[in-house]
Design an enzyme around this catalytic site. Sequence first.
Site, short mmCIF file in Angstrom:
data_model
loop_
_atom_site.label_atom_id
_atom_site.label_comp_id
_atom_site.label_asym_id
_atom_site.label_seq_id
_atom_site.Cartn_x
_atom_site.Cartn_y
_atom_site.Cartn_z
N GLU A 338 86.20 19.86 109.80
CA GLU A 338 86.02 20.24 111.20
C GLU A 338 84.95 19.42 111.94
O GLU A 338 84.14 19.98 112.68
CB GLU A 338 85.64 21.73 111.29
CG GLU A 338 86.68 22.64 110.69
CD GLU A 338 86.25 24.09 110.67
OE1 GLU A 338 87.07 24.94 111.01
OE2 GLU A 338 85.08 24.37 110.31
C1 NGO Z 1 86.70 27.16 107.60
C2 NGO Z 1 85.44 26.44 108.06
C3 NGO Z 1 84.17 27.19 107.69
C4 NGO Z 1 84.29 28.66 108.05
C5 NGO Z 1 85.51 29.24 107.38
C6 NGO Z 1 85.70 30.71 107.74
C7 NGO Z 1 86.33 25.39 106.29
C8 NGO Z 1 86.57 24.42 105.21
N1 NGO Z 1 85.55 25.21 107.32
O1 NGO Z 1 86.87 26.62 106.28
O2 NGO Z 1 83.08 26.61 108.35
O3 NGO Z 1 83.16 29.34 107.63
O4 NGO Z 1 86.69 28.55 107.69
O5 NGO Z 1 86.81 31.30 107.15
#
Ligand code: NGO
Length: 524
Positions: A338
Site C-alpha cells: 500500500e
Molecule cells: C492490510 C494493510 C494493513 C492493515 C490490514 C488490516 C496489509 C498487508 N496492509 O494488509 O496495514 O492493518 O490490512 O486488515
Amino acid sequence: MIKKRTLSRIISVMIIAVILFQISCKPETPTDLTKENVIPKPLTVAATGDYFCLGKKASIYIQEETDELKSIAEYLAGRLRPATGFPLEIKAVSGTPGKGNIYLTLSGADASLGDEGYSLTITKKLVTIAANKSAGLFNGIQTLRQLLPANIEMSSVQDLDWHIPGGTITDYPAYNYRGVMLDVTRHFFTVEEVKRVIDLVSVYKINHLHLHLSDDQGWRVEIKSWPNLALYGGKTEVGGGVGGSYTQEQYGELVKYADAHFVTIVPEIDMPGHTNAALASYPDLNISGKATELYTGTEVGFSTLATKKEITYKFVEDVFRELASMTSGPYLHIGGDESHVTKKEDYIPFVERVQDIVIKLGKTPIGWDEISLGKLRPGSVAQYWSSAENANKAVSQGAKLLMSPASRAYIDMKYDSTTAIGYTWAGLIEVDKAYNWDPATLEPGIGRENIIGIEAALWTETITNMEEIEFLTFPRLPGLAEVGWSHSSLRNWDEYKIRLGNHAKRFNALEINYYPSKLVPWVE
Ligand code: NGO
C-alpha cells in the site's frame, strides 16, 4: 521355611498391589488412539487398544546428555510437572529405558520424516518420540500433550489418571512455513504478551512469528544508530495511547524464547509506505525535509520514504544491519504494501535496492505481494494477501509465495456481524471459512510447488489487549495451523469441527479467551 499363613498374607498383599496398580491407571473410557482429537491432524495413526499410564515414578529419558536433548526434555518436563505434580527427572540412557517412562531420541527415525516430522509410539511400557531433528521432537511433544487429559494444561496439581491411548503416530508437515503475524505497531504488546502468543501458537505446531515492527502509528524496536525511531516514533499508538518499543535486549530475549519453542521470528520493517513513525522521527527521511506529526489514526497508504535520497538507503541499511544481527532465522520482511503515495517509477527501484541490501546482509527478503511489481531477486518470497495478479507475477518470476489470503487468513476480520472488535473489509471470517481452503488450489496459476506455507495475520487497529488477541486468534488459528500442517486429502470440516470442539477443555485449562462459535460442537 515360610509359614503357610505368612505366605498367604504375602500373596494377598501382592494381589491387592496389582489391583491397586490397575485401578490407579484405569482409563474411564475405552482407549482408541485413532479417536483422539489431535490438531493439526497427524498423517497416520494406528491404534493398539491398550494404553500407557504416566505415573509419579516416570522419568524423561534422553538418548545422550547433549544440551539440545536436555533442553527439549526440560521443556517437556516443564509442561507436565505443574498438573501432574510428578518430579519427572531427566536422565540419559544407553539402550531402551525401563517401564513407565518417556523416551526422546534422535536416532532411528525414518529419513522421510524430514526435519520437523516425528514418530510417537505408545505402548503399555513406554512412550517414545523419535525424530531426525529436535524440531521434530518438539512437534511430537505437542501431539503428546494433546493425547493426555486436557487438565494436563492446568497450572496446579490435578488428581487424575494420566493415561495415553496406545499405538503409533507418524507425522510430518505439508508446508515448512506455518506462521502467525502479530502487528505490535497499531497497538503495542509487551514482551510477556508476545511470549504468551508464542506459547499458545506453538501448541498447534506454528513455527514462524512475523512481527510487524514499524508502521505509521509506531516504531517498536530500538535501533542504536537511529535512536529517535524508538524513542520518539514509538511514543504512541492508535487512539493516542502510550505505545512503547522493545530495547535490543528485550528483542533478543524474544528471539531466544521463540527459538526455544522452535518458532522463527520474522521481523518486518514496512517501507516505503507505512512509514509515518520514522518520518516523524527524522526530517531527512521526508521528501519535504520536514518531519511529520506522530499519527494515531487508522488510515493506510498516506506516507512514503524519500526514495530518491541516498540518506534513505543509509537508513534502510543501518536498520536492517542491526535487525539482522539480532535475527536467528533466515528472513527479513521489507513490507512494501500500500505505498499509494510513492510513484510506481520510484517504488520499483526502491524495492529492488532494498532486496539487495537484505541479501548482502546474508538474509532472505520477504515482502507483501506488491513487491512483485519490481524484479524479485532469486530466493525472495512474496506474501500473497490481496492481489492474485501480483501473486501470479511473483510466480512467473520463479519466486515462492507465503499464503495469507485476507479473506481466509486475516484473523483481524470479524467472525460475524455481531463480533465487537475486528474489521470487515475482507469479509466476515467464521471458523469454517478460515479452515475450509487449500493453499494449493485457491488461486488459478498458483500450485503446491509455488508455496512455502501459510500465515495467519493479526492486525491490531481494533485490538488493545491480550484478551482481544486471544478472542480473534482462537479458534481460527488451530484451523489455519491445520491448513499448513496437514495434507489436504486428510482435511474435512465436518470431522475437524468435532476435534476442535474437544479443544474447549484445553482452551479453558490454558485460560484462553476464545470465541465460542455456534458452528462448533463444543465439549466443555
Ligand atoms: C492490510 C494493510 C494493513 C492493515 C490490514 C488490516 C496489509 C498487508 N496492509 O494488509 O496495514 O492493518 O490490512 O486488515
